[in-house]
Motif scaffolding. Structure first.
Motif, PDB file in Angstrom:
ATOM      1  N   SER A  94       0.792  -1.103   0.140  1.00  0.00           N
ATOM      2  CA  SER A  94       0.018   0.375  -0.042  1.00  0.00           C
ATOM      3  C   SER A  94       0.544   0.956  -0.266  1.00  0.00           C
ATOM      4  N   GLU A  95       1.665   0.989   1.270  1.00  0.00           N
ATOM      5  CA  GLU A  95       2.448   2.793   1.605  1.00  0.00           C
ATOM      6  C   GLU A  95       3.519   2.645   0.164  1.00  0.00           C
ATOM      7  N   PHE A  96       4.352   1.668  -0.246  1.00  0.00           N
ATOM      8  CA  PHE A  96       5.857   1.570  -0.523  1.00  0.00           C
ATOM      9  C   PHE A  96       5.615   1.535  -2.441  1.00  0.00           C
ATOM     10  N   CYS A  97       4.395   0.223  -2.913  1.00  0.00           N
ATOM     11  CA  CYS A  97       4.319   0.421  -3.847  1.00  0.00           C
ATOM     12  C   CYS A  97       3.025   1.798  -4.326  1.00  0.00           C
ATOM     13  N   GLN A 101      17.948   6.642  -3.804  1.00  0.00           N
ATOM     14  CA  GLN A 101      18.945   6.524  -2.280  1.00  0.00           C
ATOM     15  C   GLN A 101      17.737   5.631  -0.956  1.00  0.00           C
ATOM     16  N   VAL A 102      16.566   6.963  -1.785  1.00  0.00           N
ATOM     17  CA  VAL A 102      15.295   6.195  -0.391  1.00  0.00           C
ATOM     18  C   VAL A 102      14.387   4.942  -1.082  1.00  0.00           C
ATOM     19  N   LEU A 103      14.080   4.869  -2.113  1.00  0.00           N
ATOM     20  CA  LEU A 103      13.838   4.066  -2.659  1.00  0.00           C
ATOM     21  C   LEU A 103      14.765   2.185  -2.146  1.00  0.00           C
ATOM     22  N   ALA A 104      16.171   2.435  -2.529  1.00  0.00           N
ATOM     23  CA  ALA A 104      17.140   2.097  -2.105  1.00  0.00           C
ATOM     24  C   ALA A 104      17.464   0.722  -0.757  1.00  0.00           C
ATOM     25  N   THR A 105      16.958   2.265   0.465  1.00  0.00           N
ATOM     26  CA  THR A 105      17.014   2.061   1.390  1.00  0.00           C
ATOM     27  C   THR A 105      15.696   1.589   1.793  1.00  0.00           C
ATOM     28  N   VAL A 106      14.426   1.595   1.706  1.00  0.00           N
ATOM     29  CA  VAL A 106      13.321   1.193   2.313  1.00  0.00           C
ATOM     30  C   VAL A 106      12.811  -0.246   1.638  1.00  0.00           C
TER      31      VAL A 106
END
Length: 491
Positions: free
Chosen positions: A397-400, A422-427
């Motif tokens: 829900s939140e990420f995708c 960077q946020v994408l890789a970290t999360v």
């Protein structure tokens, strides 16, 4: 020692807690212990762990030379005692002192037991020569099982414990018994709290002075389509290996964890493959044949056997009918977002100065969700279903649904694209750590790919990255009150 006292603690300060519903199952545990009834630990079975006793019956006249020889053998390595006709027990010294008081022709039983397994063969011949035969009984299954928490670690003497090929040395420094006992958590079913759990506690306290574990997680029982317990004798059971071959190891682990919502039992309808048509037969609906192990194929009207023990009847193979596809949906539906993420992770990512994020409040929003902390909290409470749902809801829900859609336009911009990647890789790093307990093989494969495309992940500082996800730490985000305000503001 009053273990049934709710405030009881072992000498090391430990006590046992049940999960879920600790009060209900603690009462079951306490009520059985409080009765203090005798427990016969011998069984007259064809197989089992043999009693390490030598026994023999002697009249008073013949007993004197036997006691003389046993005096030479007994000591720390061989325990010897005598039992009279009234089941009174006497040590060797007591038996000698009272020997004259026993009736001359009354048989008296002498029992001997080696202290160590390694000495059993040493004393066997001497005891046999004296007229002491090996006891024909075997240990009760639950007695030998009660010793499992410490006997598997080399008890009573790790230095003498036999190490099989490929087995870890039990006498390392520190030895396995000192290092691993007491343990932390036992996972079992509620139907053997009194048969196994309570007896392991008794044996652990008696032999080592401490409880063998501090937590007992009671999982749901697996039922067939009729709500009956799966049993080999009924022919309604499923081989887990067959489920793994059909759906995969991660699928079975994920679904069972997802359905583990407390003490509610789980129904997994059982089907059999008809040996006549190759079609699936619902065993909950099919009629029995000449016995409970045989069923009638509804298409042909012919009888088949589900145990494979009747040579004159064709055999059918049982397997589970998929009652839920949540793991398949979760793993498959994540494929497209993961492909998008991997395509946009170029390997140039590295921890950056927080100032570069500017309007990238998306990081603060993702951290504010506290998904890692929530999953950890559910696992600490032994609630795997809630942990899975929390991780899945966050990712899908939140990420995708939200974050990936919002960053797609930013990927082409050099400045904001760096922040987004960077946020994408970290999360994604954190999501894999969250899912790993439930889908270890899938997440391990994705983790390897992520290490290749984004070897350095993190925001203010690099996250600890290891080659194997199984040994990776799960770092918690610590969002501030300000980040909570921006929970759903991804711009």
């Amino acid at each position: 020692m009053d273990v049934v006292d709710p405030n009881y603690q072992s000498p090391s300060g430990r006590n046992l807690t049940f999960h879920p519903d600790p009060v209900r199952y603690r009462n079951t545990f306490y009520n059985w212990l409080a009765e203090k009834r005798d427990w016969c630990i011998s069984r007259q079975l064809w197989w089992g762990i043999a009693f390490p006793f030598g026994t023999g019956n002697f009249c008073r006249k013949k007993l004197v030379p036997v006691l003389d020889e046993l005096d030479k053998l007994s000591g720390e390595e061989l325990h010897v005692w005598m039992v009279d006709e009234h089941d009174h027990t006497f040590s060797l010294a007591e038996a000698r002192a009272k020997l004259a008081a026993f009736p001359a022709e009354t048989p008296l039983e002498v029992q001997a037991c080696p202290r160590y397994l390694s000495n059993e063969s040493t004393f066997a011949k001497s005891l046999e020569t004296l007229g002491l035969a090996e006891d024909p009984d075997v240990l009760d299954t639950w007695f030998s099982s009660a010793l499992w928490p410490h006997s598997t670690l080399g008890w009573p003497n790790p230095e003498d414990a036999k190490t099989e090929t490929g087995q870890t040395d039990l006498n390392s420094n520190p030895n396995s018994l000192d290092y691993y006992y007491p343990g932390s958590c036992l996972v079992t079913g509620r139907d053997i709290i009194t048969l196994w759990v309570a007896r392991m506690v008794i044996a652990g306290l008696y032999n080592l002075g401490d409880v063998p574990f501090t937590d007992c997680f009671l999982h749901a029982n697996i039922m067939d389509g009729k709500g009956e317990r799966m049993s080999k004798s009924k022919g309604n059971g499923i081989d887990p290996v067959d489920i793994i071959d059909m759906y995969g190891t991660d699928a079975m682990r994920y679904v069972l964890s997802d359905m583990q919502t407390g003490t509610q039992d789980i129904r997994l309808p059982v089907q059999a493959i008809s040996p006549f048509t190759g079609n699936k037969v619902e065993l909950a609906e099919a009629k029995h044949g000449r016995s409970i192990f045989t069923y009638i194929d509804p298409e042909t009207g012919k009888e088949f056997d589900v145990l494979g023990t009747m040579p004159d009847i064709p055999s059918g193979k049982n397997h589970q009918r998929p009652v839920r596809n949540r793991q398949k949906i979760s793993a498959t539906n994540c494929g497209t977002p993961l492909r998008f993420a991997m395509m946009n992770l170029t390997g140039r990512n590295s921890p950056a100065d927080r100032k570069r994020f500017g309007v990238g409040r998306s990081l603060a929003a993702l951290a504010a969700l506290q998904t890692v902390a929530e999953v950890q909290s559910h696992l600490e409470k032994y609630n795997p279903s809630a942990a899975i749902n929390t991780a899945r809801d966050f990712f899908r829900s939140e990420f995708c649904d939200w974050y990936l859609e919002l960053i797609k336009p930013r990927m082409k911009d050099e400045q904001s694209g760096f922040v987004a990647r960077q946020v994408l890789a970290t999360v994604l790093d954190q999501v894999l750590r969250l899912y790993h307990p439930f889908m270890p093989f899938i997440t391990e494969a994705i983790w390897e790919n992520l290490n290749e495309r984004a070897p350095q992940r993190g925001i203010d500082a690099a996250l600890p990255v290891v080659d194997v996800l199984q040994v990776a730490e799960c770092r918690r985000f610590a969002p501030s009150a300000k980040t909570m305000h921006w929970k759903m503001n991804f711009r």
